[in-house]
Enzyme design. Structure first.
Site, short mmCIF file in Angstrom:
data_model
loop_
_atom_site.label_atom_id
_atom_site.label_comp_id
_atom_site.label_asym_id
_atom_site.label_seq_id
_atom_site.Cartn_x
_atom_site.Cartn_y
_atom_site.Cartn_z
N CYS A 1 -58.02 0.30 -28.42
CA CYS A 1 -57.28 0.43 -29.67
C CYS A 1 -58.15 -0.07 -30.84
O CYS A 1 -59.05 0.63 -31.25
CB CYS A 1 -55.94 -0.28 -29.56
SG CYS A 1 -54.73 0.41 -30.71
N HIS B 1 -53.50 1.93 -24.96
CA HIS B 1 -53.58 0.65 -24.25
C HIS B 1 -53.42 0.86 -22.74
O HIS B 1 -52.30 0.76 -22.22
CB HIS B 1 -52.47 -0.29 -24.73
CG HIS B 1 -52.68 -0.79 -26.12
ND1 HIS B 1 -53.38 -1.95 -26.39
CD2 HIS B 1 -52.31 -0.29 -27.32
CE1 HIS B 1 -53.40 -2.13 -27.70
NE2 HIS B 1 -52.77 -1.14 -28.29
N GLU C 1 -54.09 -1.03 -20.41
CA GLU C 1 -53.70 -2.26 -19.69
C GLU C 1 -52.22 -2.30 -19.33
O GLU C 1 -51.83 -2.97 -18.38
CB GLU C 1 -54.11 -3.51 -20.48
CG GLU C 1 -53.35 -3.78 -21.77
CD GLU C 1 -53.97 -3.12 -23.00
OE1 GLU C 1 -54.61 -2.06 -22.85
OE2 GLU C 1 -53.77 -3.65 -24.12
N1 GLN Z 1 -54.75 -2.42 -36.20
C1 GLN Z 1 -55.04 -1.16 -35.59
C2 GLN Z 1 -53.99 -0.12 -35.94
O1 GLN Z 1 -52.94 -0.46 -36.37
C3 GLN Z 1 -55.16 -1.30 -34.08
C4 GLN Z 1 -53.88 -1.69 -33.42
C5 GLN Z 1 -54.07 -2.18 -32.01
O2 GLN Z 1 -55.18 -2.54 -31.62
N2 GLN Z 1 -53.02 -2.24 -31.25
O3 GLN Z 1 -54.23 1.05 -35.80
#
Ligand code: GLN
Length: 561
Positions: free
Chosen positions: A386, A513, A515
């Site tokens: 992410c 994600h 995970e």
């Molecule tokens: N801050 C980034 C976004 O909002 C990544 C978010 C995250 O890593 N969950 O896109």
């Protein structure tokens, strides 16, 4: 057959591992061929944990339907196959939100709306909604500690459930602490007695006591607790501290927890088959070697912020029979004073792999970019999740493609080259609250990419998201021209989901994600492959250092492919 419930409450102190205990019970029932539902009630007023700081509340776990939930749902998902959605985690805030909505609509037909029966009815309905899928047992965890004002409506609701459904359909499991008092050289049962009494004062007689303890509970001790707490002696279970959480179900099985619960619920089932869990625990105890991973993030001082990440890395390592060593590195501490300053590098030396996890906000970004640059240039396996994918793209744009000003509009809205941006903002769509891309989205994989190989050659996958900003495809030609590969996108090509660098031993970033979907018995392929690549790096480096040891030269910082 009427729906059957196991209610799990906690006493004495918080952090005894109620979520893990509930998940382990679920795991044991599944190992006997039963189908379970898992759900949790949280007594706070936030409508969901989505707005809470990771420092306050730990990780926000995301389900396929995009619900932002308590991290205990992660335990449920890792230990069982219970379907999980926004119906499986309710807070006081959400229960009240629903009630107030109904009240405003006039649904209560002039009645005075009260905690009993309206709030308790809403809670009971939520349980019934989950159990309606026909699973054999629904396990309900009540957050908080018995005695808290906040959890009273939930406890009253489960008391009513017992009244309505009878003993053969409901079991009360209570998790308590039996502390070891060093000065007296004794285990003490009094806190447990008090906690059980507290429950009884609101009409709930515990059936099974899970006693967290550092030592073994003697037969006499169990007998004493049973007598004072009015439970069967075999219902006093020693929940002894164990070195790995995957051992908890095995410990419970040894104490007969599942057999007892099924007896109370009048359920006949097959014997438990725990072969796979035993093998897993055995692997944890007998690793062939170790692998060291540096996680460069911003919430590193509070490990619960990266709960699923830590678990997923562990699953990958166990699958390869390796012991995982994670070093949490505060990203802010890797920042450079001047563009030429590379003094941060010594903090990154010697790790087999580097990972930048998810996160929000500007703090620490420059340090993450430095860590990614190090991994890219020194051929250290890199995995960006992410935010870790977004920063990988920014790093590539700045240091490979020469766009010095490259950034995300999250960190610098005025940046000239917004490699990462809010797509909807640019399309002129009004941003309202709740603007994140959440939950399961399909991703199409490019054939012959690293991603496609890792996922076993399939062309489509589904992974979970929780983010606002996206890769800006206006920069695609420039970045791919520089050697970055876009290997996964949404089916309509709107969103970039995976990037990789082909001429690197292992460099992959994903917008989702992974995970959240890794389980100890079903490790996620992206984590497993990252661990494999990192271990290969370790072996190559140790090969190089033993070759060079006779020549009195220093070891190169990292292996090349
Ligand atoms: N801050 C980034 C976004 O909002 C990544 C978010 C995250 O890593 N969950 O896109």
């Amino acid at each position: 057959m009427s729906a059957k419930y196991v209610f799990v409450t906690g006493g004495v102190v918080s952090s005894l591992g109620k979520g893990l205990a509930a998940a382990s019970i679920g795991c044991l029932l599944e190992s006997r061929g039963l189908r379970v539902n898992m759900m949790k009630f949280d007594p706070y007023l936030n409508v969901d944990p989505g707005t809470m700081s990771p420092f306050q509340h730990g990780e926000v776990f995301v389900t396929d339907d995009g619900a932002e939930t308590d991290l205990d749902l992660g335990h449920y998902e890792r230990f069982t196959h219970s379907p999980l959605s926004r119906d499986n985690n309710l807070t006081t805030g959400r229960i009240y939100e629903q009630i107030i909505l109904k009240e405003r609509r006039g649904d209560y037909l002039g009645a005075t709306v009260q905690v009993i029966p309206h709030v308790t009815n809403e809670i009971k309905n939520a349980m019934r909604k989950v159990s309606a899928n026909g699973a054999d047992v629904t396990i309900v965890e009540i957050g908080g500690t018995v005695g808290d004002i906040e959890s009273l409506p939930f406890l009253e609701a489960i008391r009513q459930m017992r009244q309505e459904l009878g003993r053969e359909n409901t079991v009360f499991v209570h998790l308590t602490l039996v502390p070891w008092i060093a000065a007296a050289q004794e285990l003490k049962t009094k806190p447990t007695q008090h906690s059980v009494k507290e429950l009884l004062s609101i009409g709930i007689q515990a059936d099974v006591l899970l006693c967290r303890t550092e030592r073994n509970l003697s037969h006499e001790m169990k007998k004493k607790i049973a007598a004072f707490c009015n439970v069967e002696e075999r219902a006093v279970v020693a929940a002894k501290d164990v070195p790995t959480i995957y051992e908890v179900p095995l410990g419970f099985a040894q104490e007969g927890v599942d057999a007892l619960i099924l007896k109370y619920l009048h359920i006949d089932s097959a014997e438990a088959d725990l072969t796979k869990w035993k093998e897993l625990v055995d692997r944890c105890y007998h690793p062939k070697d170790k692998v060291s991973i540096a996680v460069v993030g911003k919430y590193v001082e509070y490990e619960d912020s990266y709960k699923s990440l830590k678990e997923a890395l562990t699953h990958g390592a166990i699958a390869q029979n390796l012991k995982l060593e994670i070093t949490w590195i505060e990203a802010e501490g890797l920042e450079s004073q001047t563009p030429e300053d590379r003094s941060y590098e010594h903090q990154l030396e010697g790790f087999d792999g580097i990972l930048v996890p998810g996160g929000f906000g500007k703090r620490g970004i420059e340090g993450m970019l430095n860590a990614i640059r190090y991994a890219r240039e020194k051929n250290v396996p890199y995995f960006g999740i992410c935010l870790g994918m977004q920063t990988a793209c920014i790093e590539f744009a700045r240091n490979v493609c020469g766009l010095k000003d490259a950034n995300s509009s999250e960190f610098d809205p005025a940046a000239q080259h917004r490699i990462i941006y809010k797509l909807r903002e640019l399309l002129g769509v009004e941003e309202m609250g709740g603007t994140m891309r959440l939950g399961a989205w399909t991703c199409v994989l490019q054939p012959d990419s690293l991603a496609s190989k890792i996922y076993g050659g399939v062309t489509e996958i589904s992974e979970r998201h929780r983010h606002r900003y996206e890769f800006n495809r206006e920069y695609e030609a420039l970045l791919t021209g520089g050697g970055l590969r876009i290997s996964g996108t949404t089916p309509d090509s709107t969103y970039v989901e995976i990037v990789e660098i082909p001429n690197h031993p292992h460099f992959l970033g994903c917008q989702f994600h992974p995970e959240f979907k890794s389980k100890p018995l079903e490790p996620h392929p992206l984590f497993e492959r990252f661990i494999t690549a990192s271990y290969k790096n370790r072996q190559q480096r140790s090969g190089e250092s033993s070759e060079s040891s006779g020549k009195a030269s220093t070891t190169s910082p990292a292996a090349t492919a």
